[in-house]
Design a protein around this motif. Structure first.
Motif, short mmCIF file in Angstrom:
data_model
loop_
_atom_site.label_atom_id
_atom_site.label_comp_id
_atom_site.label_asym_id
_atom_site.label_seq_id
_atom_site.Cartn_x
_atom_site.Cartn_y
_atom_site.Cartn_z
N ALA A 1 0.85 -1.18 0.00
CA ALA A 1 0.00 0.00 0.00
C ALA A 1 0.89 1.23 0.00
CB ALA A 1 -0.91 0.00 1.23
N THR A 2 0.39 2.34 -0.56
CA THR A 2 1.23 3.53 -0.67
C THR A 2 0.69 4.73 0.10
OG1 THR A 2 0.14 4.51 -2.61
CG2 THR A 2 1.80 2.79 -3.02
N GLY A 3 -0.63 4.81 0.30
CA GLY A 3 -1.21 5.98 0.96
C GLY A 3 -1.09 7.25 0.16
N THR A 4 -1.09 7.13 -1.17
CA THR A 4 -0.84 8.26 -2.04
C THR A 4 -2.02 8.48 -2.99
OG1 THR A 4 1.54 7.88 -1.99
CG2 THR A 4 0.70 9.14 -3.85
N ALA B 1 -10.14 2.03 -4.14
CA ALA B 1 -9.53 2.12 -2.81
C ALA B 1 -9.38 3.58 -2.41
CB ALA B 1 -8.16 1.45 -2.80
N PRO B 2 -10.07 4.02 -1.39
CA PRO B 2 -9.95 5.42 -0.98
C PRO B 2 -8.57 5.72 -0.44
CG PRO B 2 -11.11 4.17 0.68
CD PRO B 2 -10.91 3.24 -0.48
N GLY B 3 -8.04 6.87 -0.82
CA GLY B 3 -6.77 7.29 -0.28
C GLY B 3 -5.56 6.62 -0.87
N ASP B 4 -5.72 5.78 -1.89
CA ASP B 4 -4.56 5.10 -2.48
C ASP B 4 -4.79 4.93 -3.97
OD1 ASP B 4 -2.26 3.60 -2.96
OD2 ASP B 4 -2.37 2.64 -1.00
N ALA B 5 -4.51 5.98 -4.71
CA ALA B 5 -4.72 5.94 -6.16
C ALA B 5 -3.79 4.95 -6.86
CB ALA B 5 -4.55 7.34 -6.75
#
Length: 311
Positions: free
Chosen positions: A91-94, A160-164
């Motif tokens: 996951a990146t959180g980006t 996925a919200p918050g992780d484009a």
């Protein structure tokens, strides 16, 4: 295909879904299971619990030469690979951009940090599957057939919200699996793509511990299941040669709802995105919501966190 007696490779097998699959394959009577992970010690720790039919290997799934080397080594020792499970993920959180606090060097430009996350997600979630297929398909075809299991995510069917980067690369992973399934079907190759929602793995639980809004959205989407339940779904799918593996059956319903009314789905997801917020700084100053969207109003997607972890 029959798992009993099979030679199987599982990547990302040091923890989470990969470790759960390896345990189940050994229990089902596989002839040999190779647990590959970039964290060799973690793979060895799981292998130590599984007996003589399991072996560990260090592997960076984004290194094509290393993947080819692993495949060559297994073929040299066992003569065949019946099932290759391409499972590593992160996951990146980006979103479109990343805040400077998520970089190792705060002086770097925000766009550069985001580009790094996008590239890493593409390498792990898409190119790793490409490298695996390139390496293993010739031997499988020569043997008259074989099986690929590619781990994607419910985010590959939904979002996925918050992780484009996760969303885009997991959609690509599903598309690649589809292409492989029909392109090589007449040569004896079968393909399954695994699309779970929330699973009790480090990828999700670390995000929850860090307060990730996206991880919270996943946890709220429905039951967070154990890796054993994922393994149950995988064994059933591989045995029956089913393409789409949905350990959370509701994902299929969400997917159908999305397909039936895309515009309505987008409106609902826009509301959800505004509720959970993200750290993406693209847009109006001070706003934290984005158009990253997930599932339906019941929510599904994936974790988003600063750390990149394999399953």
């Amino acid at each position: 295909m029959r798992i009993a007696g099979a030679v199987i490779v599982v990547t990302g097998a040091g923890s989470g879904i990969g470790a759960g699959l390896a345990r189940r394959f050994v229990a089902e009577g596989a002839h040999a299971v190779v647990l590959a992970d970039r964290d060799l010690a973690a793979a060895q720790a799981v292998t130590a619990q599984l007996g003589s039919r399991a072996a560990a290997a260090g592997l960076d799934v984004t290194d094509e030469a290393a993947v080819a080397g692993l495949v060559a080594g297994v073929l040299a020792e066992h003569g065949r690979i019946d099932l290759f499970c391409s499972n590593a993920g992160l996951a990146t959180g980006t979103g479109l951009a990343a805040d400077a606090g998520r970089t190792s060097d705060p002086a770097r430009e925000v766009g550069t940090a985001a580009d790094d996350a996008w590239q890493r997600a593409w390498e792990v979630h898409v190119m790793a599957h490409v490298y695996a297929a390139r390496a293993v398909l010739p031997a499988m075809i020569a043997a008259g057939g074989g099986y690929l299991l590619n781990t994607a995510s419910a985010a590959g069917l939904l979002s996925a919200p918050g992780d484009a980067p996760y969303t885009a690369s997991k959609h690509a992973a599903v598309g690649l699996a589809e292409w492989l399934a029909y392109s090589y079907r007449d040569r004896g190759i079968r393909v399954s793509v695994l699309c779970p929602m929330g699973v009790d793995t480090p990828l999700l639980m670390d995000g929850l511990a860090a307060g990730s809004p996206a991880a919270a959205a996943v946890a709220a989407s429905g039951p967070v299941i154990g890796v054993e339940q994922v393994a149950d779904a995988v064994v059933e799918a591989v045995t029956n040669e089913t393409f789409l593996v949905l350990p959370h059956p509701r994902v299929g319903k969400f997917w159908a709802t999305k397909a039936a009314d895309v515009e309505g789905w987008l409106v609902g997801m826009a509301k959800l995105a505004g509720q959970i917020g993200t750290a993406d700084q693209i847009g109006t100053a001070g706003q934290t919501g984005t158009a990253d969207q997930t599932g339906t109003a019941d929510q599904t997607g994936t974790t988003a966190g600063a750390k990149q972890k394999e399953r």
